[in-house]
Write a protein that holds these residues in place. Sequence first.
Motif: not given
Length: 412
Positions: A318-339
Amino acid sequence: MAAAVVPAASSVLLAQAAATGAQPGASAVQTSVGTVQSVSAGTLSLNSDKGGSVSYTLPANVRVLQLAPGSTDLKTAQPASVTDIAEGDRALVSGRAGDNGTATALRVVLMKSGAIAQNNASRQQDWQRRGSGGIVEAVDPAAHTLTVTSGTHKETITTTPSTVFRRYAPGSVKFEEASLSKIDDIHPGDQVRVRGDKSSDGSTIAADEIVSGAFRNVAGLITRVDSGANTVTLNDLATKKPVTIAITGESDLRSLPAEMAARFAARARGGAAGQGGTDAAAGSAGARQGAGGVSAAANSGEGAPGGAARGAGGSGGPAGVAGRPAGGRSGDLSQVITRLPKATLADLKTGEAVMVVASGASGPAGNLTAITLLSGVEPLLAASPQGGANSFSISPWSLGGGEGGGEGAGPQ
């Protein structure tokens, strides 16, 4: 992994440039693409992308063109000279083979290493800002579109003749081995990462670049860490069977902090970030129940944890995208994983829950190699009624820092 990405993208661009420009001479011309190893005394040596070293004699009148990173049209190249060629630059060299086994360069198309690095940084930011992705649900080559699902979200990806397609090599975890491809190479069940402009409602994306691959996603509790063999064995929560996964120097291991895991889990349930403590506890218990074959839904009324995905051949990841990171900024887990914090094999412990994106066909245990492994995921696996597969993505892509790629930064 960021540095390793540069050869792949520039090789594609240089190859495209070669295809759009007339090759000097006739059929006896040989062409090499690689990184400049040395240039001196009228000789140029390349570390070829195909392996090994290739040397050319550089005559005084050799034609040298400098192409900007990102460009594939030789009409945009600027005249340069032999003195502009430096170690570390990327080059496409066309030359004529001689009787003694050497080759004389007729033309050198150059991409400067400094310009590539600067372009990488810019395009990494663009992948982060305009990147998306998911599981391919349908492909319509005639309409030049893909339908991609990310959790409950569905997107239509539109492509044009200028859209760049790249695809991971079968069984490879290296983005530098991703090759130029086309929409016909993409199939339902594949995972894709897309960079482009989204419509105002987020339902369509006009793709500048698409990177695809067939991967297997696995989630479960670690039953063994073998440091000697560099493998991790887990009980796959989806199949309830053991899976052994090899960890290599190319594998990207990350650790999800407990507070962030709780926030993602709470959002996946539709709750607030403030529920983090409850979600973390429920997640830990749920993942362990799932690993033992006990449904968390039956025991607690909450969604049962499941595999992070099903792999290729009935288990397409899957490449499921469910969640929004803290701070109300839209995004997904895959977008924060490299940080997220880096981890090592030594950091992994028996009984710990992990999500893994791996290369290799589904089948007997032991034929999978980790591309990305994320630990600290118990809350995530418990948060999705269908199992983590339809809610979260840890993304197989190796974009070289910050979910995105570019001239050297492709999917991470």
